[in-house]
Every structure is written in structure tokens, then in C-alpha cells.
Enzyme design. Structure first.
Site, PDB file in Angstrom:
ATOM      1  N   HIS A   1      -0.963  -3.256  16.256  1.00  0.00           N
ATOM      2  CA  HIS A   1      -1.900  -2.404  17.008  1.00  0.00           C
ATOM      3  C   HIS A   1      -2.689  -3.215  18.046  1.00  0.00           C
ATOM      4  O   HIS A   1      -3.151  -2.660  19.048  1.00  0.00           O
ATOM      5  CB  HIS A   1      -2.895  -1.729  16.065  1.00  0.00           C
ATOM      6  CG  HIS A   1      -2.362  -0.521  15.358  1.00  0.00           C
ATOM      7  ND1 HIS A   1      -2.026   0.638  16.023  1.00  0.00           N
ATOM      8  CD2 HIS A   1      -2.124  -0.276  14.051  1.00  0.00           C
ATOM      9  CE1 HIS A   1      -1.605   1.539  15.148  1.00  0.00           C
ATOM     10  NE2 HIS A   1      -1.654   1.016  13.938  1.00  0.00           N
TER      11      HIS A   1
ATOM     12  N   HIS B   1       2.012  -4.486  10.523  1.00  0.00           N
ATOM     13  CA  HIS B   1       1.751  -3.169  11.124  1.00  0.00           C
ATOM     14  C   HIS B   1       0.391  -3.162  11.817  1.00  0.00           C
ATOM     15  O   HIS B   1       0.282  -2.727  12.979  1.00  0.00           O
ATOM     16  CB  HIS B   1       1.817  -2.088  10.032  1.00  0.00           C
ATOM     17  CG  HIS B   1       1.461  -0.718  10.501  1.00  0.00           C
ATOM     18  ND1 HIS B   1       2.359   0.326  10.546  1.00  0.00           N
ATOM     19  CD2 HIS B   1       0.283  -0.205  10.970  1.00  0.00           C
ATOM     20  CE1 HIS B   1       1.752   1.406  11.025  1.00  0.00           C
ATOM     21  NE2 HIS B   1       0.488   1.114  11.289  1.00  0.00           N
ATOM     22  N   GLU B   2      -0.638  -3.628  11.112  1.00  0.00           N
ATOM     23  CA  GLU B   2      -1.988  -3.572  11.692  1.00  0.00           C
ATOM     24  C   GLU B   2      -2.117  -4.498  12.906  1.00  0.00           C
ATOM     25  O   GLU B   2      -2.725  -4.121  13.919  1.00  0.00           O
ATOM     26  CB  GLU B   2      -3.046  -3.924  10.643  1.00  0.00           C
ATOM     27  CG  GLU B   2      -3.129  -2.952   9.471  1.00  0.00           C
ATOM     28  CD  GLU B   2      -3.215  -1.495   9.888  1.00  0.00           C
ATOM     29  OE1 GLU B   2      -3.793  -1.203  10.953  1.00  0.00           O
ATOM     30  OE2 GLU B   2      -2.695  -0.641   9.149  1.00  0.00           O
TER      31      GLU B   2
ATOM     32  N   GLY C   1      -4.827   0.592   5.941  1.00  0.00           N
ATOM     33  CA  GLY C   1      -5.268  -0.349   6.955  1.00  0.00           C
ATOM     34  C   GLY C   1      -5.709   0.404   8.195  1.00  0.00           C
ATOM     35  O   GLY C   1      -5.385   1.585   8.371  1.00  0.00           O
TER      36      GLY C   1
ATOM     37  N   GLN D   1      -7.534   1.665  17.161  1.00  0.00           N
ATOM     38  CA  GLN D   1      -7.334   3.044  16.706  1.00  0.00           C
ATOM     39  C   GLN D   1      -8.601   3.877  16.779  1.00  0.00           C
ATOM     40  O   GLN D   1      -8.534   5.106  16.737  1.00  0.00           O
ATOM     41  CB  GLN D   1      -6.802   3.062  15.267  1.00  0.00           C
ATOM     42  CG  GLN D   1      -5.360   2.546  15.160  1.00  0.00           C
ATOM     43  CD  GLN D   1      -4.853   2.621  13.732  1.00  0.00           C
ATOM     44  OE1 GLN D   1      -5.103   1.733  12.937  1.00  0.00           O
ATOM     45  NE2 GLN D   1      -4.162   3.687  13.389  1.00  0.00           N
TER      46      GLN D   1
ATOM     47  N   CYS E   1       1.341   5.919   9.927  1.00  0.00           N
ATOM     48  CA  CYS E   1       0.223   5.390  10.708  1.00  0.00           C
ATOM     49  C   CYS E   1      -0.768   6.518  10.946  1.00  0.00           C
ATOM     50  O   CYS E   1      -0.372   7.640  11.268  1.00  0.00           O
ATOM     51  CB  CYS E   1       0.732   4.849  12.044  1.00  0.00           C
ATOM     52  SG  CYS E   1      -0.577   4.172  13.096  1.00  0.00           S
ATOM     53  N   LEU E   2      -2.048   6.201  10.805  1.00  0.00           N
ATOM     54  CA  LEU E   2      -3.073   7.219  11.008  1.00  0.00           C
ATOM     55  C   LEU E   2      -3.086   7.726  12.448  1.00  0.00           C
ATOM     56  O   LEU E   2      -3.600   8.802  12.712  1.00  0.00           O
ATOM     57  CB  LEU E   2      -4.447   6.666  10.622  1.00  0.00           C
ATOM     58  CG  LEU E   2      -4.592   6.310   9.129  1.00  0.00           C
ATOM     59  CD1 LEU E   2      -5.883   5.548   8.895  1.00  0.00           C
ATOM     60  CD2 LEU E   2      -4.535   7.551   8.265  1.00  0.00           C
TER      61      LEU E   2
END
Ligand code: NI
Length: 179
Positions: free
Chosen positions: A147, A143-144, A47, A52, A101-102
Site C-alpha cells: 500500500h 500486503h500492507e 492490517g 488507506q 483488502c479493506l
């Protein structure tokens, strides 16, 4: 399309409350989404949220439509563009599972999340999305969407004994397997 740079934790742009999207199906929106898809694919992510890549809008993408090797028991999540999302927790059951997480490369932690949710929003054309999800799917959406309100998963960690480096915790996983 272009692979965009992914901001890392510490960048203040990851802490903003993202702006609602008011115009759908515009060239700007569609090209931004195309960049996000390419960026997520290149980073091997499950995701990605617009903040981000420094894009201050309420937009997340997630799902690959395929089984993810490190979550072999998880149902495939349909590839989704979710705009202006809203989440309602269903029931009081929690799940405690590993997240990465990226924007927090190389690390992983166990994060408590609601087991079951309803999420609503819109796709890139303005069509309504209204789904019930549980387990891995519900975890990824939570999670997404975090953000979009300036929350990174380390802020949700309650047991810091389960927070560490991927390479130590899961030495058999590919090093690029952040999500
Ligand atoms: Ni993330």
C-alpha cells in the site's frame, strides 16, 4: 480517537508512493495511529496502511495478537506499528493464499507472495524493528507495505480464475471479514 473512512480502489490517493516519516512520537503521529487502530478494529481487519485513510506517510499497522478465525492455523501476529519499512525476501519459495483488502471490499483473490521475509523499520517512538517472518505473517506484511508504494493486491494477481466475491467463494465467512 476516531474511526476514519477507508478509501476504496479507484481513489488516486491509494496509488501514491507514501512519504517517509521524519519525526517520531509526535502528538500528530500518535493520534493518527490511534485512529488507524480504531478504524482497523471497527472494520475487522488484520492490517491497515496509512494511505488507506488518505494519510500520505509510510506507516502500516497489523496484527491482533490473536488467532484469526478464518486462518485458524496461522500463528498470531504481534500487534505492530511499522514505520518507513523495508522488506528483504529470504529464499525463493512462494506462497499462494487468499487475500482481501479493506479498500477492495467484498472480493478476494489468490496472490503469490514470498514465503519468508526479513522486515525492518521503526515503531512510533523511533525504536528499530527487525524481524524475520514467514507464512501468514509474511503475507500480511507484504500486503500492507505494498500500500505504501501504490500497489493493491489485484495488481499482483496472476491467476484470475481465483479472484471473486467473498460471499460466493466463502459463503460461511462473515461478510465483513476483509483484511
Ligand atoms: Ni489492503
Amino acid at each position: 480517537m476516531a474511526v476514519r473512512q477507508i478509501l476504496k480502489m479507484g481513489d488516486e490517493r491509494l496509488l501514491r508512493k507514501a512519504q517517509a516519516i521524519t519525526a517520531f512520537n509526535t502528538p500528530e503521529l500518535l493520534s493518527g495511529i490511534a485512529d488507524m487502530k480504531e478504524t482497523m478494529l471497527a472494520a475487522n481487519g488484520a492490517g491497515l496502511a496509512a494511505p488507506q485513510i488518505g494519510w500520505d506517510v509510510q506507516l502500516v499497522i497489523f496484527g491482533t495478537g490473536q488467532i484469526i478465525p478464518r486462518y485458524p492455523d496461522a500463528e498470531p501476529i504481534p500487534p505492530t506499528v511499522l514505520i518507513n519499512p523495508s522488506i528483504t525476501v529470504l529464499g525463493d519459495e512462494l506462497q499462494h493464499d487468499w487475500e482481501g483488502c479493506l479498500s477492495v471490499p467484498g472480493l478476494r483473490a489468490v496472490v503469490p507472495r514470498a514465503m519468508k521475509i526479513r522486515y525492518t523499520g521503526f515503531d512510533e517512538k523511533g525504536n528499530a524493528i527487525d524481524r524475520v517472518a514467514d507464512g501468514f505473517h509474511a503475507k500480511v506484511v507484504q500486503h500492507e507495505c505494498d500500500h505504501l508504494i501504490g500497489i493493491l493486491y489485484p495488481m499482483r494477481v496472476t491467476d484470475f480464475s481465483k479472484f471473486g466475491y467473498n460471499s460466493v467463494l466463502f459463503p460461511n465467512l462473515a461478510p465483513e471479514s476483509d483484511d
